[in-house]
Design a protein around this motif. Structure first.
Motif, PDB file in Angstrom:
ATOM      1  N   ARG A  29       0.846  -1.176   0.000  1.00  0.00           N
ATOM      2  CA  ARG A  29       0.000   0.000   0.000  1.00  0.00           C
ATOM      3  C   ARG A  29       0.895   1.244   0.000  1.00  0.00           C
ATOM      4  NH1 ARG A  29      -5.360  -1.098   1.656  1.00  0.00           N
ATOM      5  NH2 ARG A  29      -5.682  -3.320   2.088  1.00  0.00           N
ATOM      6  N   ALA A  30       0.253   2.425  -0.025  1.00  0.00           N
ATOM      7  CA  ALA A  30       1.027   3.668  -0.085  1.00  0.00           C
ATOM      8  C   ALA A  30       1.909   3.823   1.152  1.00  0.00           C
ATOM      9  CB  ALA A  30       0.089   4.855  -0.221  1.00  0.00           C
ATOM     10  N   THR A  31       1.412   3.367   2.308  1.00  0.00           N
ATOM     11  CA  THR A  31       2.163   3.400   3.561  1.00  0.00           C
ATOM     12  C   THR A  31       1.829   2.145   4.341  1.00  0.00           C
ATOM     13  OG1 THR A  31       0.384   4.649   4.648  1.00  0.00           O
ATOM     14  CG2 THR A  31       2.228   5.926   3.727  1.00  0.00           C
ATOM     15  N   PRO A  32       2.672   1.733   5.289  1.00  0.00           N
ATOM     16  CA  PRO A  32       2.364   0.540   6.072  1.00  0.00           C
ATOM     17  C   PRO A  32       1.103   0.738   6.916  1.00  0.00           C
ATOM     18  CG  PRO A  32       4.288   1.681   6.970  1.00  0.00           C
ATOM     19  CD  PRO A  32       3.974   2.327   5.668  1.00  0.00           C
ATOM     20  N   ASP A  33       0.372  -0.347   7.124  1.00  0.00           N
ATOM     21  CA  ASP A  33      -0.897  -0.243   7.842  1.00  0.00           C
ATOM     22  C   ASP A  33      -0.732   0.318   9.243  1.00  0.00           C
ATOM     23  OD1 ASP A  33       0.408  -2.493   8.844  1.00  0.00           O
ATOM     24  OD2 ASP A  33      -1.253  -3.878   8.470  1.00  0.00           O
ATOM     25  N   TRP A  34       0.346  -0.059   9.942  1.00  0.00           N
ATOM     26  CA  TRP A  34       0.522   0.390  11.329  1.00  0.00           C
ATOM     27  C   TRP A  34       0.682   1.897  11.446  1.00  0.00           C
ATOM     28  CZ3 TRP A  34       4.908   3.119  12.205  1.00  0.00           C
ATOM     29  CH2 TRP A  34       6.025   2.859  11.396  1.00  0.00           C
ATOM     30  N   SER A  35       1.193   2.540  10.372  1.00  0.00           N
ATOM     31  CA  SER A  35       1.365   3.996  10.421  1.00  0.00           C
ATOM     32  C   SER A  35       0.021   4.708  10.411  1.00  0.00           C
ATOM     33  CB  SER A  35       2.226   4.476   9.240  1.00  0.00           C
ATOM     34  OG  SER A  35       1.542   4.320   8.008  1.00  0.00           O
ATOM     35  N   ARG A  36      -1.044   3.987  10.030  1.00  0.00           N
ATOM     36  CA  ARG A  36      -2.407   4.519  10.071  1.00  0.00           C
ATOM     37  C   ARG A  36      -3.162   3.973  11.285  1.00  0.00           C
ATOM     38  NH1 ARG A  36      -1.511   2.668   4.986  1.00  0.00           N
ATOM     39  NH2 ARG A  36      -3.036   0.968   5.175  1.00  0.00           N
ATOM     40  N   GLU A  37      -2.409   3.398  12.232  1.00  0.00           N
ATOM     41  CA  GLU A  37      -2.941   2.881  13.492  1.00  0.00           C
ATOM     42  C   GLU A  37      -3.987   1.795  13.273  1.00  0.00           C
ATOM     43  OE1 GLU A  37      -4.143   6.276  15.838  1.00  0.00           O
ATOM     44  OE2 GLU A  37      -2.086   6.581  16.515  1.00  0.00           O
ATOM     45  N   GLN A  38      -3.690   0.902  12.333  1.00  0.00           N
ATOM     46  CA  GLN A  38      -4.517  -0.274  12.129  1.00  0.00           C
ATOM     47  C   GLN A  38      -3.662  -1.394  11.549  1.00  0.00           C
ATOM     48  OE1 GLN A  38      -7.599   0.396   9.213  1.00  0.00           O
ATOM     49  NE2 GLN A  38      -6.264   1.547   7.855  1.00  0.00           N
ATOM     50  N   LEU A  39      -4.118  -2.617  11.760  1.00  0.00           N
ATOM     51  CA  LEU A  39      -3.461  -3.791  11.199  1.00  0.00           C
ATOM     52  C   LEU A  39      -4.436  -4.435  10.237  1.00  0.00           C
ATOM     53  CD1 LEU A  39      -1.925  -5.286  14.487  1.00  0.00           C
ATOM     54  CD2 LEU A  39      -0.853  -3.712  12.860  1.00  0.00           C
ATOM     55  N   ILE A  40      -4.013  -4.616   8.994  1.00  0.00           N
ATOM     56  CA  ILE A  40      -4.898  -5.128   7.949  1.00  0.00           C
ATOM     57  C   ILE A  40      -4.473  -6.543   7.588  1.00  0.00           C
ATOM     58  CG2 ILE A  40      -5.714  -4.793   5.582  1.00  0.00           C
ATOM     59  CD1 ILE A  40      -5.255  -1.798   5.970  1.00  0.00           C
ATOM     60  N   PHE A  41      -5.451  -7.455   7.555  1.00  0.00           N
ATOM     61  CA  PHE A  41      -5.185  -8.861   7.269  1.00  0.00           C
ATOM     62  C   PHE A  41      -6.105  -9.339   6.156  1.00  0.00           C
ATOM     63  CE2 PHE A  41      -4.371  -8.078  11.772  1.00  0.00           C
ATOM     64  CZ  PHE A  41      -3.069  -8.535  11.908  1.00  0.00           C
ATOM     65  N   ASN A  42      -5.582 -10.241   5.340  1.00  0.00           N
ATOM     66  CA  ASN A  42      -6.365 -10.852   4.261  1.00  0.00           C
ATOM     67  C   ASN A  42      -6.144 -12.355   4.291  1.00  0.00           C
ATOM     68  OD1 ASN A  42      -7.867 -11.393   1.984  1.00  0.00           O
ATOM     69  ND2 ASN A  42      -6.369 -10.563   0.536  1.00  0.00           N
ATOM     70  N   GLY A  43      -7.049 -13.066   4.941  1.00  0.00           N
ATOM     71  CA  GLY A  43      -6.924 -14.519   5.044  1.00  0.00           C
ATOM     72  C   GLY A  43      -5.709 -14.947   5.836  1.00  0.00           C
ATOM     73  N   ALA A  44      -5.337 -14.175   6.863  1.00  0.00           N
ATOM     74  CA  ALA A  44      -4.133 -14.467   7.646  1.00  0.00           C
ATOM     75  C   ALA A  44      -4.407 -15.543   8.690  1.00  0.00           C
ATOM     76  CB  ALA A  44      -3.642 -13.198   8.335  1.00  0.00           C
ATOM     77  N   ALA A  45      -3.414 -16.392   8.920  1.00  0.00           N
ATOM     78  CA  ALA A  45      -3.514 -17.422   9.951  1.00  0.00           C
ATOM     79  C   ALA A  45      -3.674 -16.746  11.312  1.00  0.00           C
ATOM     80  CB  ALA A  45      -2.280 -18.313   9.936  1.00  0.00           C
ATOM     81  N   LEU A  46      -4.473 -17.358  12.181  1.00  0.00           N
ATOM     82  CA  LEU A  46      -4.786 -16.749  13.467  1.00  0.00           C
ATOM     83  C   LEU A  46      -3.527 -16.489  14.293  1.00  0.00           C
ATOM     84  CD1 LEU A  46      -6.882 -15.742  15.447  1.00  0.00           C
ATOM     85  CD2 LEU A  46      -7.139 -18.082  16.288  1.00  0.00           C
ATOM     86  N   GLU A  47      -2.585 -17.416  14.285  1.00  0.00           N
ATOM     87  CA  GLU A  47      -1.354 -17.222  15.057  1.00  0.00           C
ATOM     88  C   GLU A  47      -0.599 -15.981  14.584  1.00  0.00           C
ATOM     89  OE1 GLU A  47       0.753 -20.782  17.108  1.00  0.00           O
ATOM     90  OE2 GLU A  47       0.384 -21.380  15.027  1.00  0.00           O
ATOM     91  N   ASP A  48      -0.606 -15.726  13.259  1.00  0.00           N
ATOM     92  CA  ASP A  48       0.062 -14.539  12.732  1.00  0.00           C
ATOM     93  C   ASP A  48      -0.668 -13.265  13.165  1.00  0.00           C
ATOM     94  OD1 ASP A  48       1.922 -16.156  11.495  1.00  0.00           O
ATOM     95  OD2 ASP A  48       0.851 -16.187   9.571  1.00  0.00           O
ATOM     96  N   VAL A  49      -1.999 -13.320  13.168  1.00  0.00           N
ATOM     97  CA  VAL A  49      -2.791 -12.164  13.594  1.00  0.00           C
ATOM     98  C   VAL A  49      -2.513 -11.849  15.060  1.00  0.00           C
ATOM     99  CG1 VAL A  49      -5.129 -11.274  13.935  1.00  0.00           C
ATOM    100  CG2 VAL A  49      -4.601 -12.652  11.904  1.00  0.00           C
TER     101      VAL A  49
END
Length: 301
Positions: free
Chosen positions: A218-238
Motif C-alpha cells: 500500500r502507499a504506507t504501512p498499515d501500522w502507520s495509520r494505526e490499524q493492522l490489515i489482514f487478508n486470510g491471515a492465519a490466526l497465530e500470525d494475527v
C-alpha cells in the motif's frame, strides 16, 4: 499508552525498586509517598499489584490456561515486561511506548514515524542526517538533499535514502528495509554487500547477509495509520502482530493453534481490547483471563 496503563507501569517500577532494594519499608520513602498521594488510583493499583506480587506462585506452561492463570504472579510479570528494556531505549532521543505510534518532524523537514515500542537516536550534527534505530521499527519520509545523505543504521547495516519514503524494522537476527517510494541503498554491516531497492521491494540484511524480494504494498504501512490489515491471515500470525501493540500477554489455546481459522479485516492498534473483541466476535472465539495483563483466546464451546 492509556493513563491507567501508565499508572500500572509506574506501580510496577516501584514494586521492582523495593523488591531489589529491600529495607527500608516503602512507607519510609518520601518520593513514593508523594506518588501515592498524587492520584487516588495510584494507591489502589499499587496495593492490587503488591497483593499479586506477594502472593505469586511459579507459573507453568503458558499454553495451558488452567495452570497459567493459577499463577497470579504472571499478571505482574507481564505488566512489567516492558520495563526490562535496554538502557539505550530509555536514553534514546525519541521512543514510543507499547501500542503507541508517534511522528516526529526533524530539523530538515523530514518526518519519522515510530511504530510500537520503538526507539531512535538522531544525529544531525555537522551536516549529517543519520538515524540510529535502537529498537522496533521506523517509517521515514525524507526531504531530498543531495549534499547531505539521509542514512538509517542498525546493528545489521545501513539504509541510505535515494528518494522519499521507506521503513526499517529491527528484528532479533536481522533488519528489514521496505521501500514505498523512490529508491534506497542498503549495505550490510561488514560493508561487503550493497543493493539498490526500488519502490515495492524489500531487503533483509544481517551483518554479512543480504536477501531481497518484491511485495505488493500500500502507499504506507498499515501500522502507520494505526490499524493492522489482514487478508486470510492465519490466526497465530494475527495474534502475533496484535500482541506487539498490547500491554499484556495475548495467548491462544492449543486447540485454537491447531485449527485452520483465518482472519480478514482491520484491527485498531490504539485500542487492543476493542481489537481482541472484534477478532473474537468475528471468528467465534472465547476471550478470558486477567485483562489487560493476560488475555486467553479459545474456541467457544
Amino acid at each position: 499508552m492509556s493513563q491507567m496503563n501508565a499508572i500500572r507501569e509506574q506501580a510496577a517500577e516501584w514494586l521492582i525498586h523495593f523488591d531489589a532494594e529491600g529495607p527500608p519499608d516503602p512507607t519510609d520513602n518520601r518520593e513514593f509517598q508523594d506518588w501515592l498521594t498524587r492520584d487516588p488510583r495510584h494507591r489502589h493499583v499499587f496495593e492490587q499489584m503488591q497483593r499479586l506480587w506477594t502472593g505469586a506462585a511459579p507459573a507453568t506452561s503458558p499454553s495451558h490456561l488452567g495452570r497459567a492463570l493459577g499463577a497470579a504472579g504472571l499478571c505482574l510479570l507481564v505488566a512489567v515486561a516492558g520495563l526490562q528494556l535496554p538502557r539505550q531505549y530509555w536514553q534514546a532521543d525519541y521512543r514510543s511506548a507499547v501500542g503507541e505510534v508517534t511522528t516526529v518532524e526533524l530539523p530538515d523537514g523530514s518526518e519519522i514515524t515510530l511504530n510500537t515500542n520503538s526507539a531512535v537516536d538522531v544525529n544531525f550534527d555537522k551536516g549529517r542526517r543519520q538515524i540510529s534505530l535502537i529498537r522496533g521499527e521506523v517509517l521515514l519520509e525524507v526531504e531530498t538533499d543531495p549534499d547531505h545523505p539521509f542514512i538509517v543504521t542498525t546493528r545489521d547495516g545501513k539504509a541510505e535514502a535515494m528518494g522519499t519514503l521507506y521503513s526499517v524494522r529491527r528484528n532479533d537476527d536481522h533488519s528489514l528495509v521496505t521501500v514505498y517510494e523512490s529508491r534506497v541503498r542498503v549495505t550490510t554491516g561488514n560493508g561487503r554487500e550493497s543493493l539498490a531497492l526500488n519502490a515495492g521491494q524489500w531487503a533483509r540484511m544481517g551483518d554479512a547477509m543480504l536477501q531481497s524480494g518484491s511485495a505488493s504494498l500500500r502507499a504506507t504501512p498499515d501500522w502507520s495509520r494505526e490499524q493492522l490489515i489482514f487478508n486470510g491471515a492465519a490466526l497465530e500470525d494475527v495474534v502475533g502482530r496484535l500482541e506487539e501493540y498490547h500491554s499484556g500477554k495475548l495467548m491462544i489455546s492449543d486447540e485454537l493453534a491447531a485449527s485452520d481459522k483465518r482472519f480478514t479485516g482491520a484491527l485498531p492498534t490504539r485500542d487492543t481490547e476493542a481489537a481482541i473483541s472484534l477478532l473474537a466476535g468475528s471468528l467465534g472465539l472465547d476471550a478470558r483471563g486477567f485483562p489487560p495483563y493476560v488475555v486467553y483466546l479459545d474456541v467457544a464451546h
